[in-house]
Write a protein that holds these residues in place. Structure first.
Motif, short mmCIF file in Angstrom:
data_model
loop_
_atom_site.label_atom_id
_atom_site.label_comp_id
_atom_site.label_asym_id
_atom_site.label_seq_id
_atom_site.Cartn_x
_atom_site.Cartn_y
_atom_site.Cartn_z
N ASP A 95 0.94 -1.12 -0.08
CA ASP A 95 -0.12 0.10 -0.16
C ASP A 95 0.70 1.32 0.03
N ASP A 96 2.06 1.33 0.78
CA ASP A 96 2.70 2.31 0.97
C ASP A 96 3.45 2.53 -0.53
N ILE A 97 3.83 1.51 -1.09
CA ILE A 97 4.83 1.89 -2.39
C ILE A 97 3.90 2.19 -3.38
N HIS A 98 2.69 1.59 -3.50
CA HIS A 98 1.47 2.17 -4.47
C HIS A 98 1.09 3.44 -4.30
N SER A 99 0.90 3.91 -2.86
CA SER A 99 0.42 5.28 -2.61
C SER A 99 1.41 6.16 -3.21
N GLN A 100 2.68 5.87 -3.07
CA GLN A 100 3.85 6.91 -3.57
C GLN A 100 3.74 6.86 -5.11
N ALA A 101 3.59 5.85 -5.58
CA ALA A 101 3.62 5.65 -7.08
C ALA A 101 2.52 6.50 -7.53
N GLU A 102 1.17 6.45 -6.92
CA GLU A 102 0.12 7.10 -7.51
C GLU A 102 0.23 8.54 -7.29
N GLU A 103 0.72 8.76 -6.10
CA GLU A 103 1.04 10.38 -5.85
C GLU A 103 1.84 11.16 -6.94
N LYS A 104 2.88 10.20 -7.32
CA LYS A 104 4.07 10.75 -8.39
C LYS A 104 3.23 10.84 -9.51
N GLU A 105 2.38 9.75 -9.88
CA GLU A 105 1.68 9.72 -11.19
C GLU A 105 0.88 10.87 -11.33
N ALA A 106 0.07 11.30 -10.26
CA ALA A 106 -0.78 12.51 -10.14
C ALA A 106 -0.21 13.60 -10.41
N GLU A 107 1.00 13.73 -10.04
CA GLU A 107 1.97 14.96 -10.09
C GLU A 107 2.36 15.13 -11.50
N LEU A 108 2.84 13.88 -11.99
CA LEU A 108 3.23 14.22 -13.55
C LEU A 108 2.36 13.80 -14.63
N GLY A 109 1.13 13.44 -13.97
CA GLY A 109 0.03 13.36 -15.08
C GLY A 109 0.38 12.29 -16.14
N ARG A 110 0.87 11.29 -15.79
CA ARG A 110 1.31 10.11 -16.65
C ARG A 110 1.63 8.88 -15.91
N PRO A 111 1.63 7.80 -16.14
CA PRO A 111 1.93 6.47 -15.69
C PRO A 111 3.64 6.57 -15.52
N LEU A 112 4.33 6.14 -14.40
CA LEU A 112 5.55 6.25 -14.15
C LEU A 112 6.35 5.17 -15.15
N PHE A 113 7.54 5.87 -15.54
CA PHE A 113 8.48 5.01 -16.24
C PHE A 113 9.19 3.88 -15.25
N ILE A 114 9.75 3.13 -15.79
CA ILE A 114 10.33 2.11 -15.15
C ILE A 114 11.55 2.66 -14.15
N GLU A 115 12.38 3.81 -14.70
CA GLU A 115 13.39 4.30 -13.82
C GLU A 115 12.76 4.92 -12.82
N GLU A 116 11.66 5.39 -12.78
CA GLU A 116 10.81 6.33 -11.80
C GLU A 116 10.44 5.21 -10.62
N GLN A 117 9.92 4.11 -10.92
CA GLN A 117 9.55 3.08 -10.33
C GLN A 117 10.61 2.73 -9.40
N SER A 118 11.86 2.56 -10.31
CA SER A 118 12.97 1.70 -9.66
C SER A 118 13.55 2.87 -8.47
N ALA A 119 13.18 4.18 -8.89
CA ALA A 119 13.65 5.28 -7.59
C ALA A 119 12.87 4.84 -6.53
N ILE A 120 11.67 4.78 -6.56
CA ILE A 120 10.86 4.47 -5.19
C ILE A 120 11.21 3.29 -4.63
N LEU A 121 11.57 2.24 -5.41
CA LEU A 121 12.03 0.98 -4.54
C LEU A 121 13.42 1.25 -3.98
N LYS A 122 14.39 2.04 -4.68
CA LYS A 122 15.63 2.40 -4.04
C LYS A 122 15.53 3.19 -2.82
N ALA A 123 14.74 4.19 -2.89
CA ALA A 123 14.21 5.00 -1.62
C ALA A 123 13.69 3.74 -0.28
N GLU A 124 13.02 2.93 -0.70
CA GLU A 124 12.52 2.08 0.03
C GLU A 124 13.63 1.08 0.82
#
Lengths: 341, 111
Positions: free
Chosen positions: A29-58
């Motif tokens: 839930d935490d990871i998906h919430s972060q991704a959704e927030e980022k997507e809402a901010e960017l207005g598009r689905p996340l690229f693989i590098e952006e998903q990786s960045a979330i996981l790296k931070a995790e």
């Protein structure tokens, strides 16, 4: 997001099984919430590098999982290394037990005293304690050094989420066919018991001309038939009521306890499970009956230990299950992610 | 002069005790993990997931928090709130915090 699923699967493999689903659900839930927030901010689905960045931070799956272990303890071995340490101890313990068993069996087969097996197993703790101490010291020293030098941090800082292993296909859920097969096997065994009682050849094979079932066997026969019949009834209930998720573990424990009581009674019976055939007590028949009776005694003894361990393990699992879901407020249908974990 | 990594570890140590207080105080109102972390970060108490979630579990095990799984936005979320015992403990900790703060201010003024 497939990368998140791969990440969660890796974390899940390292989590304590009792809390795995719970922790993963929250982490997901935490990871998906972060991704959704980022997507809402960017207005598009996340690229693989952006998903990786979330996981790296995790954090690396190993580091994330280890934080959930031994939360209430400060110990000689840090949570980071504790699973490896615990695994090493278990492996060594199994090796010690198996090697002792093999040695004892060889001693007995070569004419030694059968009671040596019991003595050997009673001496296992004495042999295991020094090994346990050395393993603990080795891990403690390594833990101290790695903390001082930051080896694990250095290693985990270089990880790349894209390198996470792919998820294998779901393991098929147990099907009713499997349960039906169990029932068929149990019914087959019951029929065998009922028929073989009147046809000794089915029990003893060619040795039926030398030995007969003895008084102890006749005393446990009907309780054994009742026990197998009860097992068939319980398996049938499990088949007809699959939604009773507590039923299988609870009935398994109950059956194991009843089985243990039966075995305990059987151990107290005189060692005359088989007797020499007919009234003729030829020395070789008597010797054969003695060997068989000894084997039966030790089989019952071994089975009793196995059942006692099974009761403890199943009891603990049931306790954890009930404790985690006392009011049924845990989600029962997790997100698809967890079906794979 | 102290090396930089020592300052970081001292800062970390200083924050560690405060984090528990911040989490307990924030959970006077119900939150799930992500919103709790966001609200703490918005108020200057940023905390990574790897610290927060194990901490929440530990506090729950100690009986200071209660949690409940509920569905929100089509996802199951674990909502945390302060337990009655947690409320008592928070009061005591806040009192301790205020005492420490007052003492420290006095020491700093004297210096």
């Amino acid at each position: 997001m497939e990368l998140f699923d791969r990440y969660l699967k890796c974390v899940g493999a390292l989590l304590p099984s009792a809390h795995k689903a719970d922790i993963l659900e929250e982490l997901s839930d935490d990871i998906h919430s972060q991704a959704e927030e980022k997507e809402a901010e960017l207005g598009r689905p996340l690229f693989i590098e952006e998903q990786s960045a979330i996981l790296k931070a995790e954090g690396h799956p190993l580091q994330v999982a280890m934080r959930y272990r031994n939360l209430n303890q400060r110990q000689l071995i840090s949570p980071l290394l504790f699973p490896a340490y615990w695994f090493a101890l278990k492996v060594i313990f199994v090796i010690v037990c198996v090697s002792q068993f093999v040695v004892s069996t060889i001693v007995v087969l070569s004419g030694g005293d059968a009671h040596q097996i019991v003595d050997t197993f009673l001496n296992i703790p004495r042999g295991f304690i020094p090994v346990f101490a050395w393993v603990t010291i080795a891990f403690a020293v390594f833990d101290y050094l790695q903390a001082k030098m930051g080896w694990i941090e250095q290693w985990s800082s270089k990880w790349n989420p894209a390198d996470l292993p792919a998820i294998r296909a779901d393991r098929p859920a147990p099907k009713p066919l499997h349960k039906i097969f169990q029932i068929v096997m149990s019914v087959g065994f019951l029929l065998y018991l009922l028929v073989a009682h009147h046809v000794p050849y089915l029990f003893f094979g060619p040795a039926a001309s030398m030995v007969d079932a003895g008084p102890s066997w006749h005393r446990v026969y009907w309780p054994l038939v009742a026990f197998v019949t009860a097992g068939i009834v319980i398996q049938s209930v499990g088949l007809l009521r699959p939604v009773w998720r507590w039923f299988a573990p609870a009935s398994e424990i109950a059956m194991n306890i009843v089985g243990l009581v039966l075995l305990r009674l059987a151990l107290k019976l005189p060692p005359d499970w088989v007797i020499p055939h007919g009234a003729v007590e030829m020395p070789k028949y008597v010797a054969m009956a003695t060997v068989v009776n000894q084997s039966v005694f030790w089989s019952i003894f071994g089975l009793s230990i196995g059942l006692a361990i099974a009761i403890l393990v199943d009891g603990w699992k049931l306790f954890v299950k009930i404790r985690m879901d006392p009011a049924g407020n845990r989600p029962t249908a997790a997100r698809p992610t967890f079906k794979m974990l | 002069m102290a090396p930089v990594e020592n300052i970081d570890s001292l800062r970390l140590e200083l924050r560690r005790g405060c984090l528990i207080l911040a989490v307990l105080a924030q959970l006077r109102a119900e939150h799930y993990g992500y919103t709790l972390r966001k609200s703490l970060a918005d108020q200057g108490m940023a905390m990574d997931e790897g610290t927060l979630y194990p901490l929440l579990r530990r506090l729950e095990t100690q009986g200071l928090l209660e949690s409940e799984w509920r569905e929100e936005n089509k996802r199951n979320k674990r909502f945390y709130r302060l337990s009655p015992r947690g409320k008592d403990v928070l009061e005591q900790l806040l009192e301790e915090w205020n005492n420490i703060n007052a003492s420290l201010n006095q020491i700093l003024q004297e210096a």
